[in-house]
Write an enzyme that holds these catalytic residues in place. Sequence first.
Site, mmCIF file in Angstrom:
data_model
loop_
_atom_site.group_PDB
_atom_site.id
_atom_site.type_symbol
_atom_site.label_atom_id
_atom_site.label_comp_id
_atom_site.label_asym_id
_atom_site.label_seq_id
_atom_site.Cartn_x
_atom_site.Cartn_y
_atom_site.Cartn_z
ATOM 1 N N ASP A 1 4.140 3.084 11.854
ATOM 2 C CA ASP A 1 3.644 4.344 12.232
ATOM 3 C C ASP A 1 3.878 4.238 13.974
ATOM 4 O OD1 ASP A 1 2.987 4.626 9.923
ATOM 5 O OD2 ASP A 1 0.835 4.368 10.338
ATOM 6 N N SER A 2 3.279 3.038 14.425
ATOM 7 C CA SER A 2 3.665 3.335 16.056
ATOM 8 C C SER A 2 4.942 2.850 16.331
ATOM 9 C CB SER A 2 2.377 2.114 16.727
ATOM 10 O OG SER A 2 3.004 1.052 16.358
ATOM 11 N N GLY B 1 3.719 -2.535 16.391
ATOM 12 C CA GLY B 1 4.530 -3.215 15.734
ATOM 13 C C GLY B 1 4.774 -2.724 14.268
ATOM 14 N N GLY B 2 3.544 -1.968 13.863
ATOM 15 C CA GLY B 2 3.412 -1.519 12.478
ATOM 16 C C GLY B 2 4.487 -0.241 12.549
ATOM 17 N N GLY C 1 -10.810 19.260 -8.966
ATOM 18 C CA GLY C 1 -12.219 19.208 -8.333
ATOM 19 C C GLY C 1 -13.160 18.886 -9.355
ATOM 20 N N HIS D 1 -2.783 16.912 -15.073
ATOM 21 C CA HIS D 1 -2.664 16.594 -13.800
ATOM 22 C C HIS D 1 -1.002 16.377 -13.633
ATOM 23 C CE1 HIS D 1 -6.757 16.746 -11.938
ATOM 24 N NE2 HIS D 1 -7.072 16.513 -12.930
ATOM 25 N N CYS E 1 -6.290 21.854 -13.490
ATOM 26 C CA CYS E 1 -7.529 21.462 -13.967
ATOM 27 C C CYS E 1 -8.542 22.415 -13.604
ATOM 28 C CB CYS E 1 -7.683 19.976 -13.619
ATOM 29 S SG CYS E 1 -8.855 19.150 -14.372
ATOM 30 N N TYR E 2 -9.507 21.912 -12.486
ATOM 31 C CA TYR E 2 -10.602 22.789 -12.013
ATOM 32 C C TYR E 2 -9.787 24.236 -11.470
ATOM 33 C CZ TYR E 2 -14.601 24.816 -9.660
ATOM 34 O OH TYR E 2 -15.570 25.925 -9.220
ATOM 35 N N LYS F 1 3.115 8.640 4.624
ATOM 36 C CA LYS F 1 3.649 7.183 4.824
ATOM 37 C C LYS F 1 5.184 7.073 4.592
ATOM 38 C CE LYS F 1 2.535 3.051 6.416
ATOM 39 N NZ LYS F 1 1.610 2.836 7.472
ATOM 40 N N GLU G 1 0.472 16.154 -10.985
ATOM 41 C CA GLU G 1 0.811 15.373 -9.640
ATOM 42 C C GLU G 1 0.632 13.626 -9.780
ATOM 43 O OE1 GLU G 1 -1.703 17.063 -10.364
ATOM 44 O OE2 GLU G 1 -3.731 16.579 -9.409
#
Length: 526
Positions: free
Chosen positions: A240-241, A237-238, A65, A182, A92-93, A382, A184
Amino acid sequence: MSTLQDELREHHERALIIDFGSQVTKLIARRLRESGVYCEVHPYNKVDNDFLDSFAPQAIILSGGPSSVATAKSPRAPQHVFDFGVPVLGICYGQQTMCEQLGGKVEAGDTREFGRADIEIVSDSPLFEGVALPGETLRVWMSHGDRVSKLPQGFEVIAKSDGAPLAATADETRHYYSVQFHPEVVHTPAGADILRNFTHRIAGMKGDWTMKAFREEAIAKVREQVGDGKVICGLSGGVDSSVVAVLLHEAIGDQLTCVYVDTGMMRKGESEQVISLFSKHYNMNLVHVDAGEEFLSLLEGVDDPEKKRKIIGGTFIDIFEREAKKIGGAKFLAQGTLYPDVIESVSFDGGPSVTIKSHHNVGGLPERMDMALVEPLRELFKDEVRALGQELGLHKDFVERHPFPGPGLAIRCPGVITGEKLDALREADAIYLDEIRKAGLYNEIWQAFAVILPVKTVGVMGDSRTYEHVLALRAVTSTDGMTADYYPFEHDFLARTATRIINEVRGVNRVVYDVTSKPPGTIEWE
Ligand code: XMP
């Protein structure tokens, strides 16, 4: 009624990530999910004892952070975290507040360390097992000013670097671990293994989070939520939907109606593709609304990007509401909200973050129409949505698709929008994507598209003078759309594509390539 989140908590091992506002907290969650660990991110000030007791994590991670432990009002981890009896990792923080809260000391470092650093492993620890042996060095990513200067009782150093003598520390008895770097981010190459060591070796988690399990749980949950009610779903049409639609269709069949609004600002062939897959292949109830003229007339003469977005968002909702009323009796609206939109990140000053762009979705509609939301992807990132799409057998053209923004080509047409500009843009965009596919680069790129500029330049074609639009090509790599880098195409590729566009598209006589990263640019031009 329990939610899908309750269900996932009940059926899977869980890790808790406590957010102190780092830009990269979401990446901790992604790395954990990649190793099969279900986890949730919660801001430090929302994690009270009751929450901890009910969430009952098997492992806890304290994120980085922007604050300094040295300042009076800087955030702290709830004390209960350290008494909870499960392994804790501070990053880190998170490392600094953990050491300070457990009786150590933190001070401002003489040298701030940002970027790549090498740490040396100094003692055997399960955190580095299979990663590096004592005496070996490890490339990591540092980003800190303060550093721990005195360890709390029971802790020992397990890795050091020139700028951070306490680069990693551990209390192996109480299973407290802390790292200054880090793990990650991808710039710490062994970072995912270190996090996996923490969750799997130290916390004893098995990694029981699979898409197959998620699919079954999500379907059962949707059935429980909607009963025999009707659901409508905005289908763009993406990715996700499309995944939402296929999942819901599997869960509730004919109770689902999808609404596809053709705004007139779709890409070449897009509407045909959507209708053919969902209506013909899946045999879904699909309403196709051809609203191109309506959108274009409302956008006439508008050149301000935010106004365009507002008009498109508002019109989209009006049309959707109209169609939903025609269908009649739908009590539920399905949306492809993802986990990154749900995570409530802590901003540096605790206030709301600035709006860079008003993103368009069907927000506002559920209240207007008194509909409940069905959001089966709320717990997913995603890449997990893509994995779920694959698990559901969704065609790879849809699963692998580059993101396409709600306002469509409108925000790739700076200045006023005209039918003529949109036609040229559609053709140029199709050629560009065709060349990218032919070169085998489509899946290496997060997003690629063309932008037609409100600038005309002089050219010469054959023996004639031309005075036509400039077209910009954009392609970026990214992991989540939050940051991005331009894609370094070979010059031959750019030359080939530019030549095809200028030869084949009327109204364009010059092509340029955008080499801006995000930040400072955004991915879209408006
Ligand atoms: P920017 O341009 O903000 O975009 O860097 C980040 C990602 O979001 C997409 N984008 C949108 N997606 N509705 C959407 O559904 C929108 O209004 C919208 N605006 C941008 C963009 O394409 C990129 O993937």
